[in-house]
Design a protein around this motif. Sequence first.
Motif, PDB file in Angstrom:
ATOM      1  N   ARG A 253      -9.511   7.126  -5.034  1.00 11.41           N
ATOM      2  CA  ARG A 253      -9.554   7.514  -3.610  1.00 11.41           C
ATOM      3  C   ARG A 253     -10.678   8.519  -3.375  1.00 11.41           C
ATOM      4  O   ARG A 253     -11.369   8.464  -2.361  1.00 11.41           O
ATOM      5  CB  ARG A 253      -8.225   8.138  -3.170  1.00 11.41           C
ATOM      6  CG  ARG A 253      -7.028   7.253  -3.381  1.00 11.41           C
ATOM      7  CD  ARG A 253      -6.961   6.100  -2.380  1.00 11.41           C
ATOM      8  NE  ARG A 253      -5.840   5.257  -2.726  1.00 11.41           N
ATOM      9  CZ  ARG A 253      -4.592   5.442  -2.296  1.00 11.41           C
ATOM     10  NH1 ARG A 253      -4.311   6.413  -1.459  1.00 11.41           N
ATOM     11  NH2 ARG A 253      -3.636   4.633  -2.686  1.00 11.41           N
TER      12      ARG A 253
ATOM     13  N   ALA B 100      -7.704   5.379   3.393  1.00 12.07           N
ATOM     14  CA  ALA B 100      -7.113   5.578   2.063  1.00 12.07           C
ATOM     15  C   ALA B 100      -7.045   4.272   1.285  1.00 12.07           C
ATOM     16  O   ALA B 100      -7.014   4.268   0.068  1.00 12.07           O
ATOM     17  CB  ALA B 100      -5.709   6.170   2.210  1.00 12.07           C
ATOM     18  N   HIS B 101      -7.011   3.162   1.982  1.00 14.75           N
ATOM     19  CA  HIS B 101      -6.910   1.861   1.314  1.00 14.75           C
ATOM     20  C   HIS B 101      -8.010   0.942   1.776  1.00 14.75           C
ATOM     21  O   HIS B 101      -7.769  -0.034   2.477  1.00 14.75           O
ATOM     22  CB  HIS B 101      -5.559   1.214   1.631  1.00 14.75           C
ATOM     23  CG  HIS B 101      -4.455   1.778   0.824  1.00 14.75           C
ATOM     24  ND1 HIS B 101      -4.320   1.561  -0.512  1.00 14.75           N
ATOM     25  CD2 HIS B 101      -3.418   2.569   1.177  1.00 14.75           C
ATOM     26  CE1 HIS B 101      -3.238   2.174  -0.960  1.00 14.75           C
ATOM     27  NE2 HIS B 101      -2.691   2.791   0.042  1.00 14.75           N
TER      28      HIS B 101
ATOM     29  N   ASP C 273       1.190   4.049  -2.973  1.00 11.88           N
ATOM     30  CA  ASP C 273       1.080   5.491  -2.671  1.00 11.88           C
ATOM     31  C   ASP C 273       2.255   6.260  -3.277  1.00 11.88           C
ATOM     32  O   ASP C 273       2.075   7.313  -3.879  1.00 11.88           O
ATOM     33  CB  ASP C 273       1.096   5.739  -1.156  1.00 11.88           C
ATOM     34  CG  ASP C 273      -0.230   5.380  -0.491  1.00 11.88           C
ATOM     35  OD1 ASP C 273      -1.231   5.244  -1.208  1.00 11.88           O
ATOM     36  OD2 ASP C 273      -0.239   5.232   0.753  1.00 11.88           O
TER      37      ASP C 273
ATOM     38  N   ASN D 277       2.073   9.100  -6.237  1.00  9.39           N
ATOM     39  CA  ASN D 277       2.589  10.459  -6.011  1.00  9.39           C
ATOM     40  C   ASN D 277       3.691  10.842  -6.992  1.00  9.39           C
ATOM     41  O   ASN D 277       4.020  12.012  -7.124  1.00  9.39           O
ATOM     42  CB  ASN D 277       3.096  10.608  -4.569  1.00  9.39           C
ATOM     43  CG  ASN D 277       1.930  10.571  -3.596  1.00  9.39           C
ATOM     44  OD1 ASN D 277       0.811  10.953  -3.951  1.00  9.39           O
ATOM     45  ND2 ASN D 277       2.152  10.094  -2.382  1.00  9.39           N
TER      46      ASN D 277
ATOM     47  N   ARG E 165       0.847  -1.205   0.000  1.00 10.95           N
ATOM     48  CA  ARG E 165       0.000   0.000   0.000  1.00 10.95           C
ATOM     49  C   ARG E 165       0.879   1.251   0.000  1.00 10.95           C
ATOM     50  O   ARG E 165       0.617   2.196  -0.747  1.00 10.95           O
ATOM     51  CB  ARG E 165      -0.943  -0.029   1.210  1.00 10.95           C
ATOM     52  CG  ARG E 165      -2.019  -1.086   1.037  1.00 10.95           C
ATOM     53  CD  ARG E 165      -2.844  -1.287   2.286  1.00 10.95           C
ATOM     54  NE  ARG E 165      -3.937  -2.226   2.023  1.00 10.95           N
ATOM     55  CZ  ARG E 165      -4.678  -2.801   2.960  1.00 10.95           C
ATOM     56  NH1 ARG E 165      -4.445  -2.553   4.241  1.00 10.95           N
ATOM     57  NH2 ARG E 165      -5.654  -3.626   2.628  1.00 10.95           N
ATOM     58  N   ASN E 166       1.956   1.228   0.799  1.00  8.47           N
ATOM     59  CA  ASN E 166       2.884   2.373   0.784  1.00  8.47           C
ATOM     60  C   ASN E 166       3.565   2.493  -0.576  1.00  8.47           C
ATOM     61  O   ASN E 166       3.776   3.593  -1.098  1.00  8.47           O
ATOM     62  CB  ASN E 166       3.965   2.213   1.869  1.00  8.47           C
ATOM     63  CG  ASN E 166       3.347   2.210   3.259  1.00  8.47           C
ATOM     64  OD1 ASN E 166       2.307   2.823   3.470  1.00  8.47           O
ATOM     65  ND2 ASN E 166       3.979   1.515   4.199  1.00  8.47           N
TER      66      ASN E 166
ATOM     67  N   ASN F 141      -6.797  11.782  -7.829  1.00 15.32           N
ATOM     68  CA  ASN F 141      -6.968  10.335  -7.693  1.00 15.32           C
ATOM     69  C   ASN F 141      -8.471  10.017  -7.707  1.00 15.32           C
ATOM     70  O   ASN F 141      -9.164  10.184  -6.709  1.00 15.32           O
ATOM     71  CB  ASN F 141      -6.309   9.842  -6.402  1.00 15.32           C
ATOM     72  CG  ASN F 141      -6.266   8.323  -6.351  1.00 15.32           C
ATOM     73  OD1 ASN F 141      -7.201   7.653  -6.785  1.00 15.32           O
ATOM     74  ND2 ASN F 141      -5.186   7.776  -5.819  1.00 15.32           N
TER      75      ASN F 141
END
Length: 470
Positions: free
Chosen positions: A457, A468-469, A304, A308, A300-301, A454
Motif C-alpha cells: 500500500r 487503498a485497493h 484489510d 490488520n 477487499r474488506n 504495509n
Amino acid sequence: MDGTERYSYLPIDTPELLQEHYTEIQKTWWQTVTDAKFDLVVVHAGQAQLFFEDDHGPTFKANPHFLQWIPPEYAVAESCLVICPGKTTRLLFFQPSDYWHAVPMPPDHLSGHLEIRTFTTVADLHQHCTEQVEQLTKAPERVAFVGEPSCKTLLGKDWQQNPSSLIHRLNFARAAKTNYELAAMRNASIMGALGHRAAANCFSEGGSEFDVHMAFLNASEQNESELPYGNIVAQNHHAAFLHYQFQDRHTPTELNSLLIDAGGSYRGYASDITRTYVTAQSNAAHEAHAAFTSLLAEMRNHQDRLVNAVAPGGSYVELQQLMHEQLAEILTTHHILKCSAQEAFAHGLTEAFCPHGLGHLLGLQVHDVGGQQITESGELRPPPENYPALRFTRPISENMVLTVEPGLYFIPVLLEPYRNNHASFNWHLIDALCPFGGIRIEDNVRVLPTGIENLTRDAFTTIGYTDAHP
Ligand code: GLY
Ligand code: MN
Ligand code: MN
C-alpha cells in the motif's frame, strides 16, 4: 508521471544501510559457523547450466545464500565467498575475458565490507580458494560448502556439503530482515506498484493477457528473466488456475475479469503483489456480474481485516483459520452457500473455494525459506491437515516480511465432487460465476513491534495512487 519518466527509487547503497547489513549478516554467519562447529564456510554462487543437447540454457540465478552477500547484478557464476569467523569475508569474483557476453565489473562499492579478489579463469579461482581454505584451517572436515552439489571441481574431499546444522540456522535467521533488505523490498514494491498501475490501465482499455503482461514489464522496468517469478496474468476463467502460466494474445469477446499476480525484484529481493479487477460491464449475465463485483468489494474488506490482524507474537495458523471463517461469511451472505457461515466453516466447505494458504515469508525467494521452521536447529511445524498448502506456520515476529493473500475462486475440479451430493451449494450462481475465475488480493507486510508496515500500500501511495485497493 506519464509513464515516460524514470521513477527514482529510494537510496539503498548508503554507507549506513550497507554497514548495518554487512555487520548484521556477518554476525549471523560467524555465530552460525561457530555454533555448527565449523572453522569456515565456502559459499559458491553456482554454475551456468545448459538445456539438454543444447548450447544455451536458462538465465543464471545464484545460490540465495550467496545473494544475501552479493546483489544479483554482481553474482557471477563460479564466484564464491570464503567466510571465516574473525576474518574479513573474501569474495573470489569471476571475471572471464569474454567477447560473447558482457562481463560485470566487481562490486567495488562493497570493498569496505568484503575483500574482493578477481580471477579470469575458474582454475585460478579454485586454486586460490583451496589455498585460502588451507591457510584458515588444518581440518578439512571443519569446512562447510554451501552450494549446488554439482560443483565437484572446487569441493574439497572432506568438506561438508550443505550441512543441515548450518543451513537450518541460516534459513531460520533470514526471516528477520536488515534495514538494507527492507529498503530493497520497498523498492521492489515500488516496481510492482508501477507495473500494476500500468496493468490496470491496460485492462481497462481492453488489453489481452499478453498486453497486460507487457504493460507490467515495461512499467516495472523488468525483462522476463529479472522478474521474481513468472507473471500470473489471468482473464476470466483462467483466474481459477492459481499459477496460470500462459498469456492469451487476444482479448476474449466477453471480458469479465483480470487477476494479476506479479512483482518486482530489487537487489535480489522480491515483492509479490496480486490485484483483481472486474470490467465495468460485461456480457455475462447481469446477476453474475453484480455478484462478482460485490464479492470483489467484500474480498477487499476481508483482506484489510486479515492484514490488520498480523502482529508480532501472533499465530499465522490462526490467521489462516480466520481467513476461512470470514470466507464462510462472504459465501453465505452472497448466497453461494445456502447454509449458515458456522456450518460452512465447520464442514470445511470454504476449502473448495480457497485451496491455498493465506501467505508465506518473502525475501530473496518469493516463497522464502524457513516458514515452517520453528527452531533454528530445524524443527518443523507442519501445516494443519485441512490446510496442507499453508507454507507459514512459525510464530510471527518482528521484521519478518510476509504476504497476506486471501482468495476466492470458482475451480471446477474442486467444486465438481460436491455437485450431486451436497445441498448447500447454489449451483445456478456458481456456474454463472465460473467465467469470472476468481479473486486474489495480495499485499506484503513487514512486522513492526506493534502492528505492521504495509509495503504494498505504501508503494502505491508513493507512486501517487491514493486508492487503498488500486
Ligand atoms: N506469486 C505466488 C504467490 O503468491 O505465492
Ligand atoms: Mn503472488
Ligand atoms: Mn504470494
